[in-house]
Design a protein around this motif. Structure first.
Motif, PDB file in Angstrom:
ATOM      1  N   GLY A   1      42.427  34.376 -15.057  1.00 15.94           N
ATOM      2  CA  GLY A   1      41.823  34.107 -13.752  1.00 15.94           C
ATOM      3  C   GLY A   1      42.320  32.822 -13.130  1.00 15.94           C
ATOM      4  O   GLY A   1      43.498  32.501 -13.142  1.00 15.94           O
ATOM      5  N   GLY A   2      41.418  32.051 -12.562  1.00 12.96           N
ATOM      6  CA  GLY A   2      41.790  30.796 -11.925  1.00 12.96           C
ATOM      7  C   GLY A   2      42.195  31.004 -10.481  1.00 12.96           C
ATOM      8  O   GLY A   2      42.367  32.108  -9.994  1.00 12.96           O
ATOM      9  N   ALA A   3      42.363  29.895  -9.790  1.00 14.37           N
ATOM     10  CA  ALA A   3      42.645  29.959  -8.360  1.00 14.37           C
ATOM     11  C   ALA A   3      44.117  30.219  -8.068  1.00 14.37           C
ATOM     12  O   ALA A   3      44.455  30.790  -7.037  1.00 14.37           O
ATOM     13  CB  ALA A   3      42.200  28.656  -7.693  1.00 14.37           C
TER      14      ALA A   3
ATOM     15  N   ARG B   1      46.381  36.690 -10.591  1.00 13.40           N
ATOM     16  CA  ARG B   1      47.601  36.680  -9.781  1.00 13.40           C
ATOM     17  C   ARG B   1      48.715  36.055 -10.606  1.00 13.40           C
ATOM     18  O   ARG B   1      48.468  35.168 -11.427  1.00 13.40           O
ATOM     19  CB  ARG B   1      47.377  35.895  -8.498  1.00 13.40           C
ATOM     20  CG  ARG B   1      46.503  36.626  -7.493  1.00 13.40           C
ATOM     21  CD  ARG B   1      46.217  35.786  -6.269  1.00 13.40           C
ATOM     22  NE  ARG B   1      45.246  34.742  -6.554  1.00 13.40           N
ATOM     23  CZ  ARG B   1      44.929  33.772  -5.710  1.00 13.40           C
ATOM     24  NH1 ARG B   1      45.524  33.690  -4.539  1.00 13.40           N
ATOM     25  NH2 ARG B   1      44.025  32.873  -6.036  1.00 13.40           N
ATOM     26  N   VAL B   2      49.915  36.506 -10.363  1.00  7.87           N
ATOM     27  CA  VAL B   2      51.049  36.121 -11.200  1.00  7.87           C
ATOM     28  C   VAL B   2      52.159  35.515 -10.347  1.00  7.87           C
ATOM     29  O   VAL B   2      52.448  35.994  -9.243  1.00  7.87           O
ATOM     30  CB  VAL B   2      51.576  37.345 -11.992  1.00  7.87           C
ATOM     31  CG1 VAL B   2      52.823  36.986 -12.786  1.00  7.87           C
ATOM     32  CG2 VAL B   2      50.489  37.875 -12.919  1.00  7.87           C
TER      33      VAL B   2
ATOM     34  N   CYS C   1      52.064  41.903 -17.753  1.00 10.57           N
ATOM     35  CA  CYS C   1      51.242  40.841 -17.161  1.00 10.57           C
ATOM     36  C   CYS C   1      49.783  40.960 -17.590  1.00 10.57           C
ATOM     37  O   CYS C   1      49.008  40.008 -17.401  1.00 10.57           O
ATOM     38  CB  CYS C   1      51.326  40.901 -15.638  1.00 10.57           C
ATOM     39  SG  CYS C   1      52.878  40.276 -14.949  1.00 10.57           S
ATOM     40  N   SER C   2      49.390  42.094 -18.162  1.00 10.54           N
ATOM     41  CA  SER C   2      48.003  42.245 -18.597  1.00 10.54           C
ATOM     42  C   SER C   2      47.659  41.294 -19.738  1.00 10.54           C
ATOM     43  O   SER C   2      46.479  41.103 -20.046  1.00 10.54           O
ATOM     44  CB  SER C   2      47.718  43.685 -19.017  1.00 10.54           C
ATOM     45  OG  SER C   2      48.417  44.025 -20.196  1.00 10.54           O
ATOM     46  N   ILE C   3      48.672  40.659 -20.355  1.00  9.59           N
ATOM     47  CA  ILE C   3      48.362  39.697 -21.409  1.00  9.59           C
ATOM     48  C   ILE C   3      47.662  38.452 -20.857  1.00  9.59           C
ATOM     49  O   ILE C   3      47.041  37.710 -21.597  1.00  9.59           O
ATOM     50  CB  ILE C   3      49.617  39.286 -22.213  1.00  9.59           C
ATOM     51  CG1 ILE C   3      50.635  38.564 -21.346  1.00  9.59           C
ATOM     52  CG2 ILE C   3      50.237  40.493 -22.890  1.00  9.59           C
ATOM     53  CD1 ILE C   3      51.845  38.083 -22.113  1.00  9.59           C
ATOM     54  N   TYR C   4      47.736  38.230 -19.521  1.00 11.30           N
ATOM     55  CA  TYR C   4      46.995  37.125 -18.912  1.00 11.30           C
ATOM     56  C   TYR C   4      45.513  37.469 -18.790  1.00 11.30           C
ATOM     57  O   TYR C   4      44.678  36.573 -18.724  1.00 11.30           O
ATOM     58  CB  TYR C   4      47.576  36.787 -17.542  1.00 11.30           C
ATOM     59  CG  TYR C   4      49.005  36.316 -17.583  1.00 11.30           C
ATOM     60  CD1 TYR C   4      49.361  35.195 -18.309  1.00 11.30           C
ATOM     61  CD2 TYR C   4      50.005  37.002 -16.900  1.00 11.30           C
ATOM     62  CE1 TYR C   4      50.686  34.759 -18.351  1.00 11.30           C
ATOM     63  CE2 TYR C   4      51.320  36.578 -16.933  1.00 11.30           C
ATOM     64  CZ  TYR C   4      51.661  35.467 -17.660  1.00 11.30           C
ATOM     65  OH  TYR C   4      52.971  35.045 -17.710  1.00 11.30           O
TER      66      TYR C   4
ATOM     67  N   THR D   1      53.997  29.913 -18.441  1.00  9.30           N
ATOM     68  CA  THR D   1      53.396  28.922 -19.335  1.00  9.30           C
ATOM     69  C   THR D   1      51.868  29.030 -19.386  1.00  9.30           C
ATOM     70  O   THR D   1      51.222  28.287 -20.125  1.00  9.30           O
ATOM     71  CB  THR D   1      53.768  27.497 -18.894  1.00  9.30           C
ATOM     72  OG1 THR D   1      53.166  27.217 -17.619  1.00  9.30           O
ATOM     73  CG2 THR D   1      55.282  27.332 -18.792  1.00  9.30           C
ATOM     74  N   ALA D   2      51.292  29.930 -18.614  1.00 12.80           N
ATOM     75  CA  ALA D   2      49.837  30.063 -18.556  1.00 12.80           C
ATOM     76  C   ALA D   2      49.286  30.563 -19.890  1.00 12.80           C
ATOM     77  O   ALA D   2      49.978  31.272 -20.633  1.00 12.80           O
ATOM     78  CB  ALA D   2      49.446  31.030 -17.443  1.00 12.80           C
ATOM     79  N   PRO D   3      48.045  30.211 -20.222  1.00  9.55           N
ATOM     80  CA  PRO D   3      47.454  30.717 -21.460  1.00  9.55           C
ATOM     81  C   PRO D   3      47.298  32.221 -21.407  1.00  9.55           C
ATOM     82  O   PRO D   3      47.065  32.807 -20.340  1.00  9.55           O
ATOM     83  CB  PRO D   3      46.090  30.008 -21.502  1.00  9.55           C
ATOM     84  CG  PRO D   3      45.797  29.640 -20.088  1.00  9.55           C
ATOM     85  CD  PRO D   3      47.127  29.341 -19.465  1.00  9.55           C
ATOM     86  N   LEU D   4      47.425  32.849 -22.566  1.00 10.60           N
ATOM     87  CA  LEU D   4      47.268  34.299 -22.667  1.00 10.60           C
ATOM     88  C   LEU D   4      45.827  34.608 -23.038  1.00 10.60           C
ATOM     89  O   LEU D   4      45.287  34.056 -23.992  1.00 10.60           O
ATOM     90  CB  LEU D   4      48.229  34.862 -23.715  1.00 10.60           C
ATOM     91  CG  LEU D   4      49.709  34.496 -23.533  1.00 10.60           C
ATOM     92  CD1 LEU D   4      50.563  35.214 -24.574  1.00 10.60           C
ATOM     93  CD2 LEU D   4      50.191  34.807 -22.125  1.00 10.60           C
ATOM     94  N   GLU D   5      45.213  35.506 -22.265  1.00  9.56           N
ATOM     95  CA  GLU D   5      43.813  35.877 -22.491  1.00  9.56           C
ATOM     96  C   GLU D   5      43.686  37.402 -22.495  1.00  9.56           C
ATOM     97  O   GLU D   5      42.965  37.977 -21.680  1.00  9.56           O
ATOM     98  CB  GLU D   5      42.926  35.279 -21.396  1.00  9.56           C
ATOM     99  CG  GLU D   5      42.958  33.777 -21.302  1.00  9.56           C
ATOM    100  CD  GLU D   5      42.204  33.095 -22.430  1.00  9.56           C
ATOM    101  OE1 GLU D   5      41.491  33.805 -23.175  1.00  9.56           O
ATOM    102  OE2 GLU D   5      42.339  31.869 -22.571  1.00  9.56           O
ATOM    103  N   PRO D   6      44.381  38.092 -23.405  1.00 11.34           N
ATOM    104  CA  PRO D   6      44.329  39.568 -23.402  1.00 11.34           C
ATOM    105  C   PRO D   6      42.922  40.064 -23.725  1.00 11.34           C
ATOM    106  O   PRO D   6      42.240  39.498 -24.580  1.00 11.34           O
ATOM    107  CB  PRO D   6      45.329  39.950 -24.489  1.00 11.34           C
ATOM    108  CG  PRO D   6      45.376  38.760 -25.409  1.00 11.34           C
ATOM    109  CD  PRO D   6      45.191  37.569 -24.520  1.00 11.34           C
ATOM    110  N   VAL D   7      42.509  41.142 -23.033  1.00 13.23           N
ATOM    111  CA  VAL D   7      41.144  41.629 -23.204  1.00 13.23           C
ATOM    112  C   VAL D   7      41.097  43.095 -23.644  1.00 13.23           C
ATOM    113  O   VAL D   7      40.037  43.694 -23.652  1.00 13.23           O
ATOM    114  CB  VAL D   7      40.334  41.461 -21.897  1.00 13.23           C
ATOM    115  CG1 VAL D   7      40.172  39.991 -21.562  1.00 13.23           C
ATOM    116  CG2 VAL D   7      40.983  42.219 -20.744  1.00 13.23           C
ATOM    117  N   SER D   8      42.225  43.677 -24.026  1.00 16.28           N
ATOM    118  CA  SER D   8      42.261  45.066 -24.478  1.00 16.28           C
ATOM    119  C   SER D   8      43.201  45.175 -25.663  1.00 16.28           C
ATOM    120  O   SER D   8      44.050  44.301 -25.898  1.00 16.28           O
ATOM    121  CB  SER D   8      42.748  45.991 -23.355  1.00 16.28           C
ATOM    122  OG  SER D   8      44.111  45.712 -23.049  1.00 16.28           O
TER     123      SER D   8
END
Length: 327
Positions: free
Chosen positions: A107-109, A258-259, A100-103, A115-122
């Motif tokens: 963020g977001g509410a 949150r997932v 799930c860290s690929i999200y 289907t959410a965009p992937l925003e990996p930061v590491s």
């Protein structure tokens, strides 16, 4: 778990953590065990294998930060090389331990579904996201990849770790009398017990092809999203003599997400997670209070994976590319 359900299990592992503390009551033995670096898997290792559950890799963000290039070599290139060999060997299903860290910073509410965009930061998360993309391109009528986007693990595996948030806070509570949350406590984290993660992987192995082929599944319970402050409060409840300390510091980790686990819970056949956070914390507390740490600190290399890898390099049984030089 797999052997209990009638599967013949071949294990393949480099053995970085063989010397780390193990639970004598946790039988994780395979029917056949191969000692091999994931970067050196040979076609013969895959002979007669019907399904690969691919768990190998540098397993969290701090370990990935040790050397981002090694993370890509092992987690990305090693994975794709293994997958190509597996497909050539006739392996029908390839269950990939994603995260799930690929999200990342998505963020977001609302809770994020598959289907959410992937925003990996590491480096770790980037390697997982790129593996999913490349493995998806390999999918065909004979080769079926499945992506298990596991929430942050907790609980006592065969070799317990204290470098993950729930276990780490439990270690602090038991040894120092303080549950120390190294932030303002507001970031969100999805959690999953290691036994539920293992169950999900086994369900992906046993599922009909049409139920899982080339699909991603967020792995966790519906109630598995927690702010770090709440995690600290649940740990403190299991160690009533410990105090909860919220440090309020901010670091370089922007993750807070949150997932949504609805898809796995509703469409992954047989997946019904059994562990609540409270039960998992109680498990860790009972193990610690029974004297399981002996003379080893929960912050030692026996329980912290990055420290064990650095020890291997310092002692000369690993080179700086984390290739094993001797047993």
């Amino acid at each position: 778990m797999a052997k209990a359900r009638g599967h013949h299990v071949t294990g393949l592992d480099i053995g970085y953590f063989d010397a780390c503390v193990s639970r004598p009551d946790a039988d994780a033995s395979a029917d056949v065990q191969i000692a091999r670096d994931i970067r050196a898997v040979a076609a013969k290792d895959l002979a007669g294998i019907g399904t690969v559950i691919h768990l190998a890799g540098l397993s969290n963000d701090p370990m990935g930060a040790l050397n981002p290039q090694i993370t890509y070599d092992i987690n990305l290139e090693g994975t794709l090389r293994l997958a190509r060999l597996a497909r050539a060997a006739g392996v029908a299903r390839f269950v990939f331990a994603s995260s799930c860290s690929i999200y990342g910073a998505a963020g977001g509410a609302g809770a994020l579904d598959e289907t959410a965009p992937l925003e990996p930061v590491s480096a770790y998360a980037i390697s997982k996201a790129r593996c999913e993309e490349s493995l998806g391109e390999m999918a065909d009528a004979d080769f079926s990849p499945v992506f298990m986007r596991n929430a942050t693990a907790y609980g006592l595996g065969a070799r317990p770790r204290f470098d993950l948030v729930v276990n780490n806070l439990s270690g602090w509570a038991f040894t120092r009398g303080v549950v120390r949350v190294m932030s303002d406590g507001t970031p969100w984290r999805p959690l999953a017990h290691i036994e539920d993660i293992s169950l999900a992987a086994l369900c992906a192995v046993e599922a009909p092809r049409e139920a899982v082929h080339n699909q991603a599944f967020n792995i966790g319970r519906l109630d598995a999203n927690y702010q770090v402050r709440t995690i600290g409060e649940r740990v403190q409840a299991a160690f009533p003599d410990a105090r909860l300390e919220i440090t309020g510091e901010t670091g370089g980790d922007p993750r807070s997400y949150r997932v949504d686990f609805t898809k796995a819970l509703s469409t992954l056949p047989g997946f019904a997670p059994q562990w609540t956070l409270e039960r998992g914390v109680d498990e860790a507390a009972a193990w610690l209070k029974a004297g399981a740490l002996a003379d080893e600190s929960f912050e030692s290399r026996m329980f912290i994976r990055l420290k064990q890898l650095q020890h291997g390099v310092d002692e000369g049984w690993l080179d700086r590319d984390l290739r094993r030089l001797r047993p």
